[in-house]
Motif scaffolding. Structure first.
Motif, PDB file in Angstrom:
ATOM      1  N   ARG A   1     -16.605  26.477 -41.232  1.00 39.88           N
ATOM      2  CA  ARG A   1     -15.359  27.236 -41.368  1.00 39.88           C
ATOM      3  C   ARG A   1     -15.438  28.195 -42.557  1.00 39.88           C
ATOM      4  N   VAL A   2     -15.946  27.742 -43.686  1.00 40.18           N
ATOM      5  CA  VAL A   2     -16.070  28.610 -44.866  1.00 40.18           C
ATOM      6  C   VAL A   2     -17.046  29.753 -44.578  1.00 40.18           C
ATOM      7  N   THR A   3     -18.132  29.462 -43.893  1.00 42.22           N
ATOM      8  CA  THR A   3     -19.091  30.505 -43.525  1.00 42.22           C
ATOM      9  C   THR A   3     -18.426  31.556 -42.641  1.00 42.22           C
ATOM     10  N   GLN A   4     -17.640  31.115 -41.685  1.00 48.91           N
ATOM     11  CA  GLN A   4     -16.922  32.040 -40.809  1.00 48.91           C
ATOM     12  C   GLN A   4     -15.941  32.896 -41.616  1.00 48.91           C
ATOM     13  N   ILE A   5     -15.195  32.269 -42.504  1.00 48.91           N
ATOM     14  CA  ILE A   5     -14.233  32.993 -43.336  1.00 48.91           C
ATOM     15  C   ILE A   5     -14.943  34.064 -44.151  1.00 48.91           C
ATOM     16  N   ARG A   6     -16.069  33.727 -44.747  1.00 45.94           N
ATOM     17  CA  ARG A   6     -16.807  34.693 -45.579  1.00 45.94           C
ATOM     18  C   ARG A   6     -17.286  35.884 -44.743  1.00 45.94           C
ATOM     19  N   HIS A   7     -17.773  35.630 -43.539  1.00 43.62           N
ATOM     20  CA  HIS A   7     -18.209  36.722 -42.664  1.00 43.62           C
ATOM     21  C   HIS A   7     -17.029  37.635 -42.298  1.00 43.62           C
ATOM     22  N   LEU A   8     -15.911  37.041 -41.977  1.00 44.14           N
ATOM     23  CA  LEU A   8     -14.748  37.821 -41.572  1.00 44.14           C
ATOM     24  C   LEU A   8     -14.163  38.603 -42.748  1.00 44.14           C
ATOM     25  N   LEU A   9     -14.166  38.016 -43.931  1.00 40.57           N
ATOM     26  CA  LEU A   9     -13.748  38.755 -45.124  1.00 40.57           C
ATOM     27  C   LEU A   9     -14.686  39.931 -45.365  1.00 40.57           C
ATOM     28  N   GLY A  10     -15.972  39.702 -45.148  1.00 41.51           N
ATOM     29  CA  GLY A  10     -16.965  40.762 -45.299  1.00 41.51           C
ATOM     30  C   GLY A  10     -16.749  41.916 -44.331  1.00 41.51           C
ATOM     31  N   ALA A  11     -16.113  41.634 -43.196  1.00 40.26           N
ATOM     32  CA  ALA A  11     -15.805  42.680 -42.219  1.00 40.26           C
ATOM     33  C   ALA A  11     -14.533  43.431 -42.589  1.00 40.26           C
ATOM     34  N   GLY A  12     -13.889  43.010 -43.686  1.00 45.18           N
ATOM     35  CA  GLY A  12     -12.702  43.715 -44.142  1.00 45.18           C
ATOM     36  C   GLY A  12     -11.396  43.162 -43.627  1.00 45.18           C
ATOM     37  N   LEU A  13     -11.446  42.019 -42.939  1.00 46.84           N
ATOM     38  CA  LEU A  13     -10.201  41.431 -42.455  1.00 46.84           C
ATOM     39  C   LEU A  13      -9.470  40.745 -43.609  1.00 46.84           C
ATOM     40  N   SER A  14      -8.162  40.800 -43.563  1.00 42.91           N
ATOM     41  CA  SER A  14      -7.343  40.114 -44.564  1.00 42.91           C
ATOM     42  C   SER A  14      -7.274  38.631 -44.222  1.00 42.91           C
ATOM     43  N   SER A  15      -6.817  37.832 -45.165  1.00 42.73           N
ATOM     44  CA  SER A  15      -6.673  36.402 -44.872  1.00 42.73           C
ATOM     45  C   SER A  15      -5.643  36.185 -43.763  1.00 42.73           C
ATOM     46  N   GLU A  16      -4.652  37.057 -43.682  1.00 34.46           N
ATOM     47  CA  GLU A  16      -3.667  36.960 -42.589  1.00 34.46           C
ATOM     48  C   GLU A  16      -4.339  37.248 -41.243  1.00 34.46           C
ATOM     49  N   ASP A  17      -5.173  38.289 -41.193  1.00 30.35           N
ATOM     50  CA  ASP A  17      -5.916  38.587 -39.964  1.00 30.35           C
ATOM     51  C   ASP A  17      -6.829  37.423 -39.593  1.00 30.35           C
ATOM     52  N   ILE A  18      -7.494  36.875 -40.590  1.00 30.12           N
ATOM     53  CA  ILE A  18      -8.440  35.785 -40.342  1.00 30.12           C
ATOM     54  C   ILE A  18      -7.728  34.561 -39.772  1.00 30.12           C
ATOM     55  N   ALA A  19      -6.515  34.314 -40.217  1.00 32.68           N
ATOM     56  CA  ALA A  19      -5.761  33.182 -39.680  1.00 32.68           C
ATOM     57  C   ALA A  19      -5.563  33.314 -38.170  1.00 32.68           C
ATOM     58  N   TYR A  20      -5.396  34.543 -37.680  1.00 35.31           N
ATOM     59  CA  TYR A  20      -5.278  34.771 -36.232  1.00 35.31           C
ATOM     60  C   TYR A  20      -6.615  34.584 -35.525  1.00 35.31           C
ATOM     61  N   VAL A  21      -7.678  34.974 -36.195  1.00 29.71           N
ATOM     62  CA  VAL A  21      -9.004  35.036 -35.592  1.00 29.71           C
ATOM     63  C   VAL A  21      -9.697  33.681 -35.539  1.00 29.71           C
ATOM     64  N   LEU A  22      -9.519  32.855 -36.547  1.00 30.83           N
ATOM     65  CA  LEU A  22     -10.281  31.610 -36.652  1.00 30.83           C
ATOM     66  C   LEU A  22     -10.206  30.706 -35.423  1.00 30.83           C
ATOM     67  N   PRO A  23      -9.070  30.597 -34.751  1.00 31.90           N
ATOM     68  CA  PRO A  23      -9.073  29.749 -33.553  1.00 31.90           C
ATOM     69  C   PRO A  23     -10.039  30.230 -32.471  1.00 31.90           C
ATOM     70  N   CYS A  24     -10.413  31.505 -32.511  1.00 29.48           N
ATOM     71  CA  CYS A  24     -11.331  32.072 -31.517  1.00 29.48           C
ATOM     72  C   CYS A  24     -12.790  32.008 -31.969  1.00 29.48           C
ATOM     73  N   ALA A  25     -13.021  31.715 -33.233  1.00 29.83           N
ATOM     74  CA  ALA A  25     -14.360  31.825 -33.828  1.00 29.83           C
ATOM     75  C   ALA A  25     -15.307  30.752 -33.308  1.00 29.83           C
ATOM     76  N   VAL A  26     -16.523  31.218 -32.955  1.00 25.23           N
ATOM     77  CA  VAL A  26     -17.572  30.322 -32.494  1.00 25.23           C
ATOM     78  C   VAL A  26     -18.849  30.678 -33.251  1.00 25.23           C
ATOM     79  N   GLY A  27     -19.452  29.698 -33.910  1.00 25.11           N
ATOM     80  CA  GLY A  27     -20.710  29.922 -34.610  1.00 25.11           C
ATOM     81  C   GLY A  27     -20.514  30.530 -35.996  1.00 25.11           C
ATOM     82  N   GLU A  28     -21.628  30.664 -36.710  1.00 24.21           N
ATOM     83  CA  GLU A  28     -21.566  31.130 -38.096  1.00 24.21           C
ATOM     84  C   GLU A  28     -21.195  32.584 -38.239  1.00 24.21           C
ATOM     85  N   ALA A  29     -21.653  33.450 -37.358  1.00 23.07           N
ATOM     86  CA  ALA A  29     -21.525  34.903 -37.540  1.00 23.07           C
ATOM     87  C   ALA A  29     -20.105  35.417 -37.680  1.00 23.07           C
ATOM     88  N   PRO A  30     -19.062  34.988 -37.140  1.00 21.42           N
ATOM     89  CA  PRO A  30     -18.938  34.236 -35.899  1.00 21.42           C
ATOM     90  C   PRO A  30     -18.799  35.165 -34.701  1.00 21.42           C
TER      91      PRO A  30
END
Length: 131
Positions: A45-74
């Motif tokens: 989960r932390v790896t996924q969060i770091r990748h998504l933050l690196g893509a410029g998503l906000s923590s609010e955006d990431i909260a929407y995205v995480l339920p869909c995330a599969v794998g490290e990249a994700p």
């Protein structure tokens, strides 16, 4: 695992991990002594969060995205909320880049004029360039 172990395994400091938890991005159980206890899935989960933050998503955006995330990249298959959030973020980035390019171009005009004249005479201020 305790927060120090999660920090060591992910390379993310404990302060950031607590922030992720406060934002609802990461969950921890609490031991009787009050210490956080993370399960093994927290590393992914932390790896996924770091990748998504690196893509410029906000923590609010990431909260929407995480339920869909599969794998490290994700990978983010089949998540319409994600597409909406990413398109919105991309538009905000494009708007910022446009404003920055306008500011850069205006500064270039001023620099060029100053270098050419050395007299302190500058072109008129372009009010269409945002401050």
């Amino acid at each position: 695992m305790r927060i120090g172990e999660l920090s060591r395994r992910t390379g993310v400091n404990a302060h950031q991990l607590r922030y992720y938890e406060a934002q609802g991005l990461l969950e921890a159980d609490r031991r009787a002594n009050g210490y956080r206890d993370y399960d093994e899935s927290a590393v992914l989960r932390v790896t996924q969060i770091r990748h998504l933050l690196g893509a410029g998503l906000s923590s609010e955006d990431i909260a929407y995205v995480l339920p869909c995330a599969v794998g490290e990249a994700p990978e983010l298959p089949g998540c319409s909320e994600l597409l909406t959030a990413m398109r919105s973020r991309r538009q905000r980035l494009e708007d910022q880049m446009r404003r920055l390019a306008q500011s850069r171009d205006a500064l270039t005009v001023y620099i060029d004029a100053a270098e050419r004249s050395g007299s302190g005479s500058y072109p008129p201020f372009d009010e269409s360039v945002p401050a």
